[in-house]
Design an enzyme around this catalytic site. Sequence first.
Site, PDB file in Angstrom:
ATOM      1  N   LYS A  75       0.829  -1.200   0.000  1.00  0.00           N
ATOM      2  CA  LYS A  75       0.000   0.000   0.000  1.00  0.00           C
ATOM      3  C   LYS A  75       0.867   1.255   0.000  1.00  0.00           C
ATOM      4  O   LYS A  75       0.522   2.272  -0.606  1.00  0.00           O
ATOM      5  CB  LYS A  75      -0.934   0.001   1.214  1.00  0.00           C
ATOM      6  CG  LYS A  75      -1.999  -1.091   1.200  1.00  0.00           C
ATOM      7  CD  LYS A  75      -2.941  -0.913   2.382  1.00  0.00           C
ATOM      8  CE  LYS A  75      -4.031  -1.975   2.393  1.00  0.00           C
ATOM      9  NZ  LYS A  75      -3.528  -3.278   2.785  1.00  0.00           N
ATOM     10  N   ARG A  78      -6.135  -8.667  -8.400  1.00  0.00           N
ATOM     11  CA  ARG A  78      -6.764  -9.987  -8.514  1.00  0.00           C
ATOM     12  C   ARG A  78      -8.250  -9.784  -8.760  1.00  0.00           C
ATOM     13  O   ARG A  78      -8.757  -8.662  -8.763  1.00  0.00           O
ATOM     14  CB  ARG A  78      -6.570 -10.782  -7.223  1.00  0.00           C
ATOM     15  CG  ARG A  78      -7.041 -10.004  -5.990  1.00  0.00           C
ATOM     16  CD  ARG A  78      -6.966 -10.813  -4.722  1.00  0.00           C
ATOM     17  NE  ARG A  78      -7.079 -10.010  -3.523  1.00  0.00           N
ATOM     18  CZ  ARG A  78      -8.203  -9.519  -3.013  1.00  0.00           C
ATOM     19  NH1 ARG A  78      -9.345  -9.743  -3.640  1.00  0.00           N
ATOM     20  NH2 ARG A  78      -8.213  -8.814  -1.894  1.00  0.00           N
ATOM     21  N   GLU A 121      -2.902   6.825   7.696  1.00  0.00           N
ATOM     22  CA  GLU A 121      -3.744   7.690   6.877  1.00  0.00           C
ATOM     23  C   GLU A 121      -4.668   8.496   7.763  1.00  0.00           C
ATOM     24  O   GLU A 121      -5.143   7.989   8.794  1.00  0.00           O
ATOM     25  CB  GLU A 121      -4.630   6.869   5.928  1.00  0.00           C
ATOM     26  CG  GLU A 121      -3.926   6.226   4.780  1.00  0.00           C
ATOM     27  CD  GLU A 121      -4.898   5.463   3.893  1.00  0.00           C
ATOM     28  OE1 GLU A 121      -6.076   5.298   4.299  1.00  0.00           O
ATOM     29  OE2 GLU A 121      -4.494   5.023   2.813  1.00  0.00           O
TER      30      GLU A 121
END
Length: 662
Positions: A116, A292, A200
Amino acid sequence: MFERVLIANRGEIACRVIRTCRRLGIHTIAVYSEADAHAQHVRLADEAWPIGGPRPADSYLRADAILEVAKRTGAQAIHPGYGFLSENTGFARACAEAGIAFIGPKPESIDAMGSKAAAKALMEKHTVPLVPGYHGDNQEPAFLAEQAGKTGFPLMIKAASGGGGKGMRIVRTAKEFADALASAQREAANAFGDTRVILERYVEHPRHIEFQVFGDSHGNVIHLNERECSAQRRYQKVLEETPSPFLDAQRRAAMGAAAVAAAKAVDYVGAGTVEFIVAQNGEFFFMEMNTRLQVEHPVTEETLGLDLVEWQLRIAAGEPLPLKQEQVHAHGHAIEVRLYAEDPDQNFLPGSGKLLTLRLPTPSRHVRLDGGVVEGDTVTIFYDPMIAKLIVYDRDRSQALQRLREALAQCEIIGPKSNIAFLERLSRHPVVVEGRIDTGYLDRHLEEFLTGDAEPAPSVLFAAASAALLHDERAMQGGPSDPHSPWARADAWRIGHAGKRIVALSLRDARYDIEAHGHDGDYRLQHAATVCEVRGARHDGEALSARFDGEALRLPLRVDAEHVLLHAGNGQRYSFGRAAAFAWESKAGKGGNQIIAPMPGRIVLVKASSGDSVEEGQELLVMEAMKMELALKAPRAGTIEEVHAVQGDFVEADAVLVRFAP
C-alpha cells in the site's frame, strides 16, 4: 485458449473458476489440503491432487507443491483465485520461469500495488488523489508515533501488504496509538508475513466505492463501472452492489478515469480493482489496488452480462480486451451478500462444524448462488467460514432489495450458527434501503442489526407450536385410517380426559413450554398466562396459514422433528429448536469462573498470570482462529487462580484457558 488449467485455490472461487472452464471446454486440475479431501472443488474438477496439511502454510500457500502438480499434470496456466497466492509476486515469477501462464497481472504490477505504501507513492506521481498520511520505509514505533501526530487524529493504521481488513485499526487519540500499532502489526504478520504499516488520516463517515478494471497485453485498459461496498463491519464487506446509489454520472466518470489512470501507471494486465474512499461531500481518494479478482465480482457480471473469469482466461492467453470503454453498458441493479458460519450475537464469532441442513433459494435470472459447500459438508476451522455468496438482480435497486429479502427468507442453515438473520435485518434497515450507509455505520450501530435477547411475541410462539403439532400429528398417523375413529386422533386423547400436550421450543438459551389441546389444526394453546384459540391451521411445506383468535395469517415457515423456522410479519427470523417436553438441560452458569476457548485456535498473546487481580471485561488473552484475532476478556472482577495457556499453544474448543478463584 488454454486446454489445461490448474486452480490454485479452494472453496467457492475454485468452484466458480471450474464452472467457466467447463463451459469453455478447458480441462481443470484442482489441488487440495488434507482438510479438503472431500471438498466440492475436488469433486467438480476433472482431476485433483493433494498438496499438504490442513493449514494454509502447509498447502495452499506452498508455491513449490502447486507448481510441482502443474508440471506433472501438464497445466498450461494457473488461476490463483483470490487470497492465498493470488497477489504473491514470487509465485507469479515462478510460474513464468516454469513456462506456465499466471492468470493475473505481471509480477511487476503486483509488486507496485502489493505494498500500500509503494502504491500510494506511485499514485502520487500520477496525480491520483490521496488521503494525507505517511507511507514511508521507517517503521520504528517512535517514528510512526511522531508521524501519527503530524497526520492528526483520528487516523487509520493499515498493513502495508495484503487486504481483507487485516491489520487495520482506527486510532482516535495519541494515547491509544502504541497498543493499536502493536495489534495491527501482529495481525499483519500472521496474515501476510509483513509487519510494515502505513498511516492515513481517517475520513469520518466515508463511503467505500471501488472500480473494476481490466487491461490486456496490447496496451488497452478499461473500467467496468463501480461497486459500492460501504456496508462493512470491521473493514469486512457485508453487502456489495452496483450501481452505487451515491454516484451521479459526472462523479462516476471522474472516478472511472482515475481508476484507469491507476491501472495504466503499473502497465496492468488482467482483472484488478481500484478502491476509493469517498467523503460525504463527494471528494474521493485512492485507497489501494487489488491485483486480482474480487469476491464481489458477480454483481458486475450480473449488470453487464459478462463472465469476468472468461475475460481473465482470454487475456492471459494473449487475446485483446473483448470490449472498448464506450461499449460497456450496464443494465439493472445487483446486490451480493455473503452467508457465513458465524454468530452475530456473539461478536460474529466464526463457527465450524457439519452443515446438517443447508437450504438455499433456487437459482434463477434474479437469484445467483456461488458456493463451495453442500449439505453434509463440514465448515473447517482452517479457512474462511463463508458458506456461499448470494447475488440478486432486478431492474432497479428497490426491486433488487426485495429479491434479496425473499431469497434470504428461503435460506436455512442448521449446524454451525449463521449470519442469515443479521443479513435479513440489514436488507430492511432504513440506512441501507435509502442508500445512506457509510463504512463505519455497522460498527457504530451494530445493536440495530442484531436479534439480541428479545423475547419472541406470544403470536410467534403459537404459530411455531401450531406447525409443530401439525407435523407431529402427520408423523404419528402414518398411513390412511378411519378419520372418525378416536384412535386416529393424535391429540393425547385418553378415556375420560381431555387431551393435553406440551410443545417445548428452545431459542438461544431460553425454553418455552406451550400447553396444547385439540388436533388437526384446531387448538387451544397457552403459554404462561396467555391463551390463544387457533382454527384451521394448515402447513403446505413452505408456509403456515391459520386463524389466531379470529385473525387470519399466513407466515413463511418450515418445520421438522427438530426445528421450526418462522418469519414473523416484520421480517424477523426465528429458528426454534424442538426440545424434549419433560427434559431440559440448562447451560446457565457456564464459564462464570473461567474463560474457555470459544473455538479451536492458537493463543497469540497472554496478558495475565496466576494471582493477578482483574476487572470485568479486561482483556486477558488474544486468540487467533479462522483468519481473525479474538480478544478473550474476564467474565467478572476477581483474582486469577490459574492460567492454562501460553503463547503459541493450539487449543481445542471449550478448553479451559483461565480459571478464577472462587
